[in-house]
Enzyme design. Structure first.
Site, PDB file in Angstrom:
ATOM      1  N   ASP A   1      10.131   8.183  11.938  1.00  0.00           N
ATOM      2  CA  ASP A   1       8.626   7.971  11.055  1.00  0.00           C
ATOM      3  C   ASP A   1       8.253   9.169  10.508  1.00  0.00           C
ATOM      4  O   ASP A   1       9.178   9.990   9.770  1.00  0.00           O
ATOM      5  CB  ASP A   1       7.657   7.545  12.184  1.00  0.00           C
ATOM      6  CG  ASP A   1       6.548   6.869  11.829  1.00  0.00           C
ATOM      7  OD1 ASP A   1       5.918   7.431  10.646  1.00  0.00           O
ATOM      8  OD2 ASP A   1       6.232   5.812  12.436  1.00  0.00           O
TER       9      ASP A   1
ATOM     10  N   ARG B   1       0.766  -1.165   0.049  1.00  0.00           N
ATOM     11  CA  ARG B   1       0.043   0.072   0.105  1.00  0.00           C
ATOM     12  C   ARG B   1       1.103   1.199  -0.089  1.00  0.00           C
ATOM     13  O   ARG B   1       1.972   1.049   0.276  1.00  0.00           O
ATOM     14  CB  ARG B   1      -0.923  -0.030   1.063  1.00  0.00           C
ATOM     15  CG  ARG B   1      -0.201   0.065   2.552  1.00  0.00           C
ATOM     16  CD  ARG B   1      -1.249   0.432   3.663  1.00  0.00           C
ATOM     17  NE  ARG B   1      -0.769   0.479   4.945  1.00  0.00           N
ATOM     18  CZ  ARG B   1       0.470   1.110   5.607  1.00  0.00           C
ATOM     19  NH1 ARG B   1       0.278   2.273   4.930  1.00  0.00           N
ATOM     20  NH2 ARG B   1       0.613   1.051   6.962  1.00  0.00           N
TER      21      ARG B   1
END
Length: 296
Positions: A206, A103
């Site tokens: 992140d 994804r």
């Protein structure tokens, strides 16, 4: 530090401040949900809204025509949000390399309004470095990969002048942040180089944001930290957070002096009240408004 309602996400991601609406948006990936929080809404019910999607969203950003652009499981989509918690979705592009079990993940627009996002293999335990970074524009469609060999694409951001692009890989096997020279006119990054090697730190890189001084703020996943690096790659500030796995941060609020930080609840103890929480905090600086996607 303020918690946004009692919302807990499996994987909270992609917060951004919608200037025209004076509202925050973010996504809950595993729940296939878009959240909207308006701090000045007249009632608590109106201040917090959500929409359900048919696929997981890795990232979401606003478009100049009032719609939204999202990186999802099967491609890049244009979304229209209805008042009935539903979403009209139109797929705009799907790269040939987007295989089963993958994804889109982190994404946002550059300063010129081109949408950038990358792909990942969802089962991180398999450590498949098959992710790619793409650019999508209304004029040129989806690009071929600009960066390949990524485990978990993340950390996209641009310097205030748009001439430096940042990218990270969150996987424990990588834990790297790179900088690129960025050609604003044609939307092409080049001269990839190591910006920060986070293997020596206790957290993984992140999602990220850049402030008005050009400093790069990144969520220290697994480390309960927000880390700020100068344009030279020097760590000059840390903010302790109540959640172990902060996922992404974004500047917003009326003065762009507030950071929204989302987090990950999947795999965390049931009694950890901060796992998956979304919070707001004042870091002592201002950010830059996100550029909307240029539709035509």
């Amino acid at each position: 530090m303020e918690r946004v309602a009692d919302v807990r996400s499996g994987v909270g991601e992609s917060p951004f401040w919608h200037v025209a609406e004076q509202a925050w948006y973010w996504v809950a990936i595993t729940e296939k949900k878009i959240w909207r929080y308006c701090p000045t809404a007249p009632s608590s019910q109106a201040s917090l809204q959500y929409w359900n999607t048919n696929e997981m969203l890795g990232c979401l950003t606003q478009a100049a025509d009032g719609s939204f652009i999202a990186g999802m499981e099967s491609g890049v989509f244009q979304l229209h949000l209805s008042e009935a918690h539903q979403v009209q979705a139109k797929r705009l592009a799907a790269p040939a390399e987007l295989g089963q079990g993958m994804r889109f993940n982190d994404g946002r627009c550059d300063r010129q309004g081109r949408f950038w996002s990358g792909t990942m293999f969802m089962d991180m335990a398999q450590a498949k470095a098959i992710g790619h970074l793409y650019r999508y524009s209304a004029q040129q469609g989806i690009s071929t990969p600009f960066v390949s060999g990524l485990f978990v694409q993340n950390g996209l951001a641009w310097s205030p002048d748009g001439r430096t692009m940042y990218l990270s890989d969150s996987h424990p096997n990588s834990k790297m942040i790179w900088a690129f020279d960025y050609d604003c006119e044609v939307g092409v990054p080049h001269n990839q180089r190591v910006f920060v090697n986070m293997k020596a730190l206790e957290s993984r890189p992140d999602g990220a944001a850049v402030d008005i001084d050009g400093c790069y703020w990144i969520c220290g996943n697994d480390g309960s930290r927000l880390l700020r690096f100068t344009p030279e790659g020097k760590l000059d500030k840390e903010i302790a957070l109540p959640m172990k796995k902060p996922a992404m941060c974004s500047f917003g609020g009326p003065n762009l002096d507030t950071l929204m930080v989302t987090s990950i609840g999947v795999g965390q103890p049931e009694d950890d009240e901060w796992a998956g929480a979304t919070i707001l905090l004042r870091p002592g600086t201002q950010g830059i408004a996100e550029t909307a996607f240029v539709v035509d």
